[in-house]
Design an enzyme around this catalytic site. Structure first.
Site, PDB file in Angstrom:
ATOM      1  N   HIS A 203      -9.705  -2.934 -10.670  1.00  0.00           N
ATOM      2  CA  HIS A 203      -9.053  -3.387  -9.440  1.00  0.00           C
ATOM      3  C   HIS A 203      -8.994  -2.334  -8.341  1.00  0.00           C
ATOM      4  CE1 HIS A 203      -5.688  -1.162 -11.174  1.00  0.00           C
ATOM      5  NE2 HIS A 203      -5.131  -1.168  -9.981  1.00  0.00           N
TER       6      HIS A 203
HETATM    7  C1  UD1 Z   1      -1.208  -1.642  -6.279  1.00  0.00           C
HETATM    8  C2  UD1 Z   1      -1.180  -0.113  -6.315  1.00  0.00           C
HETATM    9  C3  UD1 Z   1      -2.075   0.377  -7.436  1.00  0.00           C
HETATM   10  C4  UD1 Z   1      -1.695  -0.260  -8.761  1.00  0.00           C
HETATM   11  C5  UD1 Z   1      -1.731  -1.764  -8.603  1.00  0.00           C
HETATM   12  C6  UD1 Z   1      -1.339  -2.454  -9.899  1.00  0.00           C
HETATM   13  C7  UD1 Z   1      -0.909   0.893  -4.070  1.00  0.00           C
HETATM   14  C8  UD1 Z   1      -1.561   1.707  -3.027  1.00  0.00           C
HETATM   15  N1  UD1 Z   1      -1.707   0.467  -5.067  1.00  0.00           N
HETATM   16  O1  UD1 Z   1      -2.515  -2.039  -5.923  1.00  0.00           O
HETATM   17  O2  UD1 Z   1      -1.929   1.788  -7.552  1.00  0.00           O
HETATM   18  O3  UD1 Z   1      -2.601   0.152  -9.758  1.00  0.00           O
HETATM   19  O4  UD1 Z   1      -0.828  -2.145  -7.559  1.00  0.00           O
HETATM   20  O5  UD1 Z   1      -1.566  -3.812  -9.857  1.00  0.00           O
HETATM   21  O6  UD1 Z   1       0.277   0.658  -3.993  1.00  0.00           O
HETATM   22  N2  UD1 Z   1      -1.532  -9.773  -4.546  1.00  0.00           N
HETATM   23  C9  UD1 Z   1      -1.254 -10.995  -5.086  1.00  0.00           C
HETATM   24  N3  UD1 Z   1      -0.040 -11.159  -5.668  1.00  0.00           N
HETATM   25  C10 UD1 Z   1       0.896 -10.171  -5.729  1.00  0.00           C
HETATM   26  C11 UD1 Z   1       0.582  -8.924  -5.161  1.00  0.00           C
HETATM   27  C12 UD1 Z   1      -0.636  -8.726  -4.588  1.00  0.00           C
HETATM   28  O7  UD1 Z   1      -2.046 -11.911  -5.058  1.00  0.00           O
HETATM   29  O8  UD1 Z   1       1.976 -10.397  -6.300  1.00  0.00           O
HETATM   30  C13 UD1 Z   1      -2.861  -9.580  -3.930  1.00  0.00           C
HETATM   31  C14 UD1 Z   1      -2.746  -9.680  -2.437  1.00  0.00           C
HETATM   32  O9  UD1 Z   1      -3.767 -10.456  -1.977  1.00  0.00           O
HETATM   33  C15 UD1 Z   1      -2.895  -8.262  -1.949  1.00  0.00           C
HETATM   34  C16 UD1 Z   1      -3.712  -7.599  -3.057  1.00  0.00           C
HETATM   35  O10 UD1 Z   1      -3.350  -8.286  -4.259  1.00  0.00           O
HETATM   36  O11 UD1 Z   1      -3.502  -8.178  -0.719  1.00  0.00           O
HETATM   37  C17 UD1 Z   1      -3.436  -6.143  -3.206  1.00  0.00           C
HETATM   38  O12 UD1 Z   1      -2.031  -5.895  -3.449  1.00  0.00           O
HETATM   39  P1  UD1 Z   1      -1.377  -4.479  -3.076  1.00  0.00           P
HETATM   40  O13 UD1 Z   1       0.033  -4.438  -3.488  1.00  0.00           O
HETATM   41  O14 UD1 Z   1      -1.681  -4.126  -1.663  1.00  0.00           O
HETATM   42  O15 UD1 Z   1      -2.190  -3.417  -3.920  1.00  0.00           O
HETATM   43  P2  UD1 Z   1      -2.821  -3.512  -5.382  1.00  0.00           P
HETATM   44  O16 UD1 Z   1      -4.280  -3.619  -5.254  1.00  0.00           O
HETATM   45  O17 UD1 Z   1      -2.116  -4.521  -6.235  1.00  0.00           O
END
Ligand code: UD1
Length: 359
Positions: A203
């Site tokens: 991811h």
């Molecule tokens: C974040 C952390 C990463 C960790 C990961 C675990 C940062 C910089 N990165 O990355 O270190 O390994 O979490 O999962 O904080 N989304 C959903 N549902 C949710 C949350 C997110 O669908 O409940 C999708 C959204 O489209 C969002 C994308 O995931 O844009 C990314 O979410 P985000 O919290 O920005 O970062 P992660 O890639 O999850």
């Protein structure tokens, strides 16, 4: 009063045993969820399975760009701190919520404690590396999981009197959940032979936001699938990329993200794990399951020097080579020091002593 903060999936696993220990000792605390992760799959299921209490405050910030998300958490967290005036804000790991809450507290002169401090990949292109470095330099109490943490903090000029090698609270959670996870036998749900399949997660932006890079990893998984079944529970970010680019790995079981217990169960029964996650490198080391890390670096060197982890890089050929070698001759690792299920007790001992000295 201590204010504990969680935001994203790995935070829940690291903070759960600390919350339980604070509750057991009757220490007053305020539990805040920033809402960085908000879905049932990314957040809700962890609250249920880890018996996390409902947050006292939910900031409901959600997803967005890094600046938007970090700023959103800061703006929402500041009034909570002004109103509740905790003695210390405790943050965990390296996600955007970690830095946002640490910075908000430090600017209000509220001391910060950092769980899983001192880890360094020395790769400043990783958002997590920036979050880690900055949070450590804002923190008053720094809790490290492995010896490299102390070395890195000392090299950055941080006074080691503030650094406490307590061990790994993520492994506390694993220890507590492992009997139930084994009993679950989640491999059966996916028709996989126990000890005879590969489990993979991907991811990180560098690996899945670039089409060629992601396609390269998928080709590795397809090749591996010729030898043993491959299961890929994919993060929403990765699922979205696959859809956008019309990529569909052949012979690989692609499924939505799993809850904590089911994923732990699958790790415990896997023959090989391939991942770009930080926490999974540690969990496989604790379980003694071989792990190939699909990155050029790791901020968790103890998983290589003592555990079952190996850096396999990001190019398909060397990854397949490493997989073949690992399947033929699985590494024999051992548990790193203080990954014994009691890290949260040691950590809360430090917190309680620190609080007692302040009054
Ligand atoms: C974040 C952390 C990463 C960790 C990961 C675990 C940062 C910089 N990165 O990355 O270190 O390994 O979490 O999962 O904080 N989304 C959903 N549902 C949710 C949350 C997110 O669908 O409940 C999708 C959204 O489209 C969002 C994308 O995931 O844009 C990314 O979410 P985000 O919290 O920005 O970062 P992660 O890639 O999850």
């Amino acid at each position: 009063m201590i204010c504990t903060v969680v935001g994203a999936r790995p935070n829940f696993v690291k903070m759960a045993p600390i919350l339980h220990e604070l509750q057991r000792r009757g220490l007053p605390h305020l539990f805040v969820h920033t809402g960085q992760h908000y879905d049932q799959a990314m957040s809700g299921v962890f609250f249920d399975e880890l018996s996390l209490p409902q947050p006292d405050v939910s900031l409901g910030v959600g997803s967005g760009s890094h600046a938007w998300q970090t700023a959103g958490v800061m703006t929402a967290f500041e009034p909570v701190l002004l109103e509740r005036k905790p003695d210390l804000v405790l943050v965990a790991g390296d996600v955007n919520s970690t830095l946002a809450c640490a910075l908000t507290a430090a600017k209000l002169h509220i001391p910060v404690g950092h769980v899983e401090s001192g880890l360094r990949s020395f790769d400043r292109r990783m958002p997590e590396e920036l979050n880690r470095v900055l949070t450590d330099h804002l923190a008053e109490l720094l809790f490290v999981t492995e010896p490299s943490g102390e070395e890195n903090l000392a090299a950055e000029g941080i006074d080691l009197a503030r650094v406490h090698f307590v061990g790994n609270t993520m492994i506390d959670t694993l220890e507590r959940a492992l009997p139930a996870a084994r009993k679950l036998a989640a491999w059966e749900r996916f028709n996989l032979p126990r000890g005879g399949y590969a489990l993979t997660t991907l991811h990180r932006p560098a690996n899945v936001d670039d089409r060629a890079a992601f396609a390269g990893f998928l080709s590795v998984l397809e090749s591996l699938a010729g030898e043993l079944p491959v299961l890929f529970p994919a993060h929403p970010r990765s699922l979205r990329r696959l859809e956008t680019w019309g990529l569909a790995p052949q012979e690989v079981q692609l499924i939505p993200p799993l809850g904590y217990l089911e994923f732990l169960s699958l790790m415990s029964g896997a023959r090989l794990v391939l991942t770009d996650s930080g926490g999974i490198q540690e969990e496989t080391t604790a379980l003694g399951v071989p792990c190939l890390t699909l990155r050029e670096n790791t901020e968790r060197p103890v998983t290589i020097s003592q555990g079952t982890n190996r850096l396999a890089g990001t190019d398909p050929e060397p990854i397949l080579q490493a997989a073949a070698e690992t399947l033929a001759d699985p590494p024999a690792g051992r548990r790193p020091e203080r990954w014994d299920g009691n890290a949260a007790v040691r950590l809360v001992d430090v917190l309680a002593e620190w609080l007692a000295r302040r009054v």
